[in-house]
Design a protein around this motif. Structure first.
Motif, mmCIF file in Angstrom:
data_model
loop_
_atom_site.group_PDB
_atom_site.id
_atom_site.type_symbol
_atom_site.label_atom_id
_atom_site.label_comp_id
_atom_site.label_asym_id
_atom_site.label_seq_id
_atom_site.Cartn_x
_atom_site.Cartn_y
_atom_site.Cartn_z
ATOM 1 N N ALA A 20 0.831 -1.206 0.000
ATOM 2 C CA ALA A 20 0.000 0.000 0.000
ATOM 3 C C ALA A 20 0.866 1.257 0.000
ATOM 4 O O ALA A 20 0.610 2.203 -0.759
ATOM 5 C CB ALA A 20 -0.940 0.000 1.204
ATOM 6 N N GLY A 21 1.896 1.265 0.829
ATOM 7 C CA GLY A 21 2.791 2.414 0.878
ATOM 8 C C GLY A 21 3.581 2.589 -0.392
ATOM 9 O O GLY A 21 3.830 3.712 -0.843
ATOM 10 N N VAL A 22 3.982 1.468 -1.001
ATOM 11 C CA VAL A 22 4.736 1.523 -2.262
ATOM 12 C C VAL A 22 3.892 2.179 -3.354
ATOM 13 O O VAL A 22 4.337 3.095 -4.050
ATOM 14 C CB VAL A 22 5.176 0.108 -2.694
ATOM 15 C CG1 VAL A 22 5.768 0.134 -4.104
ATOM 16 C CG2 VAL A 22 6.175 -0.464 -1.701
ATOM 17 N N VAL A 23 2.668 1.703 -3.509
ATOM 18 C CA VAL A 23 1.786 2.238 -4.545
ATOM 19 C C VAL A 23 1.441 3.698 -4.273
ATOM 20 O O VAL A 23 1.439 4.538 -5.189
ATOM 21 C CB VAL A 23 0.510 1.385 -4.651
ATOM 22 C CG1 VAL A 23 -0.497 2.021 -5.603
ATOM 23 C CG2 VAL A 23 0.854 -0.032 -5.122
ATOM 24 N N ALA A 24 1.167 4.032 -3.028
ATOM 25 C CA ALA A 24 0.765 5.400 -2.679
ATOM 26 C C ALA A 24 1.879 6.403 -2.930
ATOM 27 O O ALA A 24 1.607 7.578 -3.214
ATOM 28 C CB ALA A 24 0.326 5.452 -1.221
ATOM 29 N N GLU A 25 3.136 5.990 -2.834
ATOM 30 C CA GLU A 25 4.265 6.905 -2.966
ATOM 31 C C GLU A 25 4.593 7.255 -4.416
ATOM 32 O O GLU A 25 5.270 8.241 -4.693
ATOM 33 C CB GLU A 25 5.502 6.280 -2.291
ATOM 34 C CG GLU A 25 6.666 7.224 -2.156
ATOM 35 C CD GLU A 25 7.841 6.603 -1.417
ATOM 36 O OE1 GLU A 25 8.329 7.223 -0.454
ATOM 37 O OE2 GLU A 25 8.273 5.501 -1.804
ATOM 38 N N ILE A 26 4.123 6.456 -5.351
ATOM 39 C CA ILE A 26 4.441 6.682 -6.769
ATOM 40 C C ILE A 26 3.730 7.938 -7.259
ATOM 41 O O ILE A 26 2.525 8.087 -7.085
ATOM 42 C CB ILE A 26 4.018 5.464 -7.606
ATOM 43 C CG1 ILE A 26 4.854 4.237 -7.208
ATOM 44 C CG2 ILE A 26 4.171 5.750 -9.096
ATOM 45 C CD1 ILE A 26 4.399 2.946 -7.841
ATOM 46 N N ALA A 51 -6.867 -1.994 -3.645
ATOM 47 C CA ALA A 51 -7.533 -0.946 -2.867
ATOM 48 C C ALA A 51 -6.845 0.405 -3.019
ATOM 49 O O ALA A 51 -7.436 1.443 -2.758
ATOM 50 C CB ALA A 51 -7.568 -1.340 -1.394
ATOM 51 N N GLN A 52 -5.580 0.378 -3.476
ATOM 52 C CA GLN A 52 -4.842 1.618 -3.699
ATOM 53 C C GLN A 52 -5.040 2.159 -5.117
ATOM 54 O O GLN A 52 -4.444 3.156 -5.489
ATOM 55 C CB GLN A 52 -3.341 1.378 -3.461
ATOM 56 C CG GLN A 52 -3.003 0.968 -2.061
ATOM 57 C CD GLN A 52 -3.384 2.018 -1.046
ATOM 58 O OE1 GLN A 52 -3.093 3.196 -1.218
ATOM 59 N NE2 GLN A 52 -4.056 1.592 0.020
ATOM 60 N N GLY A 53 -5.850 1.470 -5.904
ATOM 61 C CA GLY A 53 -6.111 1.927 -7.255
ATOM 62 C C GLY A 53 -5.194 1.314 -8.296
ATOM 63 O O GLY A 53 -5.236 1.680 -9.464
#
Length: 248
Positions: A20-26, A51-53
């Motif tokens: 989740a954090g990996v995807v959100a940081e991009i 869930a992170q899109g």
């Protein structure tokens, strides 16, 4: 001419704690789509990523394998994405600094850009000494063969999709990264290595450095891949006059 669209491919296996954090940081303003490729996780990695899109593709045909997941991710990316970024799903790579890899390609100056953890700042405990030594030795071998200097085999990298297609990648396991670097050097791609900060993984356990067995298995695969590619005949395609790898 509009800049090439970017797709990010993230191979995963039991990365529910970190994905989740990996995807959100991009940076979404830089990247058109994110493809999280799951290699058969027994946790909730695909659901957490979705869930992170992120667009999630589950790898199940032909078994597990890092290279196999990368191939599936590239195939799943939209055809209009002309730049492919590869990164790990453990939270160690700095997704917020992705422009350092992508911008030299989108500007037309480079074909292949790879992060160097050796040249960048590393958190204490983020890498073992044998990982650093392995990357350095592999770089010496590639330089002796093709005259291109690398300092690392970092998974965090960006490449033009058309160039990747013509490299003829074959390795389906942990040798994928070194095979790409060797084939890119041999094919004369315009290569750039950039210093990149590197963190400790934010969750889960490393499949390579986490156990002695994993480290030995990966080392054997990387070594056999190096020997196979080095002994193979030259690639039929030669893209451009080679520019030696540089750092900044």
């Amino acid at each position: 001419m509009e800049p090439l669209a970017v797709a990010v491919v993230i191979p995963t296996l039991n990365e529910a704690e970190s994905i989740a954090g990996v995807v959100a940081e991009i940076p979404r303003g830089l990247v058109r789509e994110i493809v999280v490729v799951d290699g058969g996780s027994t946790d909730d990695t695909p659901a957490v990523a979705a869930a992170q899109g992120a667009h999630v593709r589950v790898v199940n045909a032909g078994g597990r394998g890092y290279g196999r997941a990368c191939v599936a991710g590239v195939a799943a990316a939209s055809p209009e994405c002309g730049v492919i970024v590869f990164m790990d799903g453990d939270g160690a790579d700095r997704g917020d600094l992705m422009a350092r890899l992508v911008d030299p390609i989108r500007s037309g100056d480079r074909d292949f850009v790879i992060a160097s953890r050796l040249l960048g700042e590393r958190e204490r405990g983020a890498m073992s000494w044998h990982q650093l030594v392995a990357g350095y030795l592999a770089g010496l071998g590639i330089r002796a063969l093709y005259g291109v200097r690398y300092t690392d085999m970092c998974a965090y990298r960006a490449i033009r999709r058309d160039c990747l297609r013509h490299l003829g990648m074959r390795e389906m396991t942990y040798g994928w990264n070194i095979e790409m670097q060797m084939r890119a050097a041999r094919a004369g791609l315009r290569i750039l290595e950039v210093p990149m900060p590197y963190r400790r993984r934010s969750g889960g356990r490393s499949k390579v450095a986490g156990t002695l067995r994993g480290s030995l298995r990966a080392a054997c695969r990387i070594t056999s891949t190096f020997v196979r590619v080095a002994m193979a005949s030259s690639d039929g395609a030669h893209f451009r006059s080679r520019t030696p790898s540089t750092t900044r």
